[in-house]
Write a protein that holds these residues in place. Structure first.
Motif, mmCIF file in Angstrom:
data_model
loop_
_atom_site.group_PDB
_atom_site.id
_atom_site.type_symbol
_atom_site.label_atom_id
_atom_site.label_comp_id
_atom_site.label_asym_id
_atom_site.label_seq_id
_atom_site.Cartn_x
_atom_site.Cartn_y
_atom_site.Cartn_z
ATOM 1 N N TYR A 144 0.837 -1.202 0.000
ATOM 2 C CA TYR A 144 0.000 0.000 0.000
ATOM 3 C C TYR A 144 0.872 1.252 0.000
ATOM 4 O O TYR A 144 0.704 2.147 -0.832
ATOM 5 C CB TYR A 144 -0.925 -0.023 1.222
ATOM 6 C CG TYR A 144 -1.782 1.213 1.351
ATOM 7 C CD1 TYR A 144 -2.879 1.394 0.523
ATOM 8 C CD2 TYR A 144 -1.505 2.185 2.305
ATOM 9 C CE1 TYR A 144 -3.675 2.516 0.628
ATOM 10 C CE2 TYR A 144 -2.294 3.316 2.430
ATOM 11 C CZ TYR A 144 -3.376 3.475 1.587
ATOM 12 O OH TYR A 144 -4.156 4.589 1.696
ATOM 13 N N SER A 154 -8.115 10.032 4.857
ATOM 14 C CA SER A 154 -8.645 8.979 3.974
ATOM 15 C C SER A 154 -7.548 7.995 3.603
ATOM 16 O O SER A 154 -7.766 6.789 3.571
ATOM 17 C CB SER A 154 -9.234 9.599 2.703
ATOM 18 O OG SER A 154 -10.360 10.364 3.008
ATOM 19 N N HIS A 164 -6.795 5.841 6.726
ATOM 20 C CA HIS A 164 -7.846 4.851 7.023
ATOM 21 C C HIS A 164 -7.821 3.678 6.046
ATOM 22 O O HIS A 164 -8.284 2.590 6.383
ATOM 23 C CB HIS A 164 -9.230 5.507 7.019
ATOM 24 C CG HIS A 164 -9.488 6.361 8.214
ATOM 25 N ND1 HIS A 164 -9.529 5.871 9.495
ATOM 26 C CD2 HIS A 164 -9.704 7.698 8.328
ATOM 27 C CE1 HIS A 164 -9.760 6.852 10.340
ATOM 28 N NE2 HIS A 164 -9.857 7.971 9.660
ATOM 29 N N ALA A 165 -7.274 3.886 4.848
ATOM 30 C CA ALA A 165 -7.198 2.803 3.859
ATOM 31 C C ALA A 165 -5.958 1.926 4.048
ATOM 32 O O ALA A 165 -5.822 0.898 3.387
ATOM 33 C CB ALA A 165 -7.203 3.391 2.447
ATOM 34 N N ALA A 192 -10.153 -3.029 -2.927
ATOM 35 C CA ALA A 192 -10.231 -1.829 -2.082
ATOM 36 C C ALA A 192 -8.971 -0.992 -2.218
ATOM 37 O O ALA A 192 -9.036 0.233 -2.387
ATOM 38 C CB ALA A 192 -10.455 -2.207 -0.621
ATOM 39 N N ARG A 193 -7.831 -1.630 -2.167
ATOM 40 C CA ARG A 193 -6.570 -0.893 -2.286
ATOM 41 C C ARG A 193 -6.452 -0.247 -3.657
ATOM 42 O O ARG A 193 -6.078 0.906 -3.779
ATOM 43 C CB ARG A 193 -5.383 -1.821 -2.046
ATOM 44 C CG ARG A 193 -4.070 -1.091 -2.223
ATOM 45 C CD ARG A 193 -2.884 -2.002 -1.923
ATOM 46 N NE ARG A 193 -1.683 -1.301 -2.213
ATOM 47 C CZ ARG A 193 -1.027 -1.375 -3.372
ATOM 48 N NH1 ARG A 193 -1.480 -2.163 -4.318
ATOM 49 N NH2 ARG A 193 0.075 -0.693 -3.569
ATOM 50 N N SER A 214 -8.654 2.818 -3.880
ATOM 51 C CA SER A 214 -8.171 3.959 -3.095
ATOM 52 C C SER A 214 -6.949 4.574 -3.747
ATOM 53 O O SER A 214 -6.787 5.783 -3.752
ATOM 54 C CB SER A 214 -7.876 3.555 -1.652
ATOM 55 O OG SER A 214 -6.782 2.668 -1.597
#
Length: 168
Positions: A27, A63, A66-67, A158-159, A162
């Protein structure tokens, strides 16, 4: 673009950190490639670290935080964010320009709707029932989305979403 110093503390449970570490590293590497993460490192005991980040504003930074898979996995015990006012040498602190990557095509509105349902934990069959289509149609949409986002699994969605949103 604003600069921020982010101090994070982690739970001492090494097994919990080890479980989420690969996703956490991937990430932040993705964010470093895009110039969002500009530096940082872990404390010597490994129970926290400092990140130097750039974001449009503090809300955008939260944001991003939180990811983080560590946030999702509840590895983080506390976060302290401070705006960093670069007084000298900002040009020296600028991250190198990322290598030119062809921009991935945007998802269609229908693909966004399907992605939201996937992120809400719905199965392909449940999504198909909601849209009154076959589960194969849902699979084809997911395959198209994966190709556009450069991923291969549902767990990466999700990653990828984002990161695409942050790259704008």
């Amino acid at each position: 673009m604003q600069w921020y110093a982010v101090e994070m503390s982690f739970y001492a449970d090494e097994s919990l950190r080890r479980q989420w570490r690969p996703a956490h590293r991937d990430y932040w590497q993705g964010l470093a490639d895009r110039g969002v993460l500009v530096g940082g490192g872990l404390w010597p005991d490994g129970n926290g670290g400092l990140l130097m980040c750039r974001a449009a504003d503090e809300e955008a930074l939260w944001s991003i935080l939180h990811a983080d898979p560590y946030a999702i996995g509840r590895v983080i015990t506390s976060v302290r964010v401070r705006r960093w006012n670069v007084q000298m040498g900002e040009r020296l602190l600028e991250p190198p320009e990322p290598a030119a990557h062809p921009r991935e095509p945007d998802l269609t509105p229908h693909e966004h709707r399907i992605a939201r349902l996937v992120l809400d934990g719905k199965t392909n069959q449940e999504i198909a029932r909601q849209f009154q289509v076959s589960s194969r149609a849902v699979e084809l949409h997911l395959t198209s989305m994966y190709r556009k986002l450069g991923i291969s699994r549902r767990a990466q969605l999700a990653r990828a979403l984002s990161v695409v949103a942050l790259a704008v």
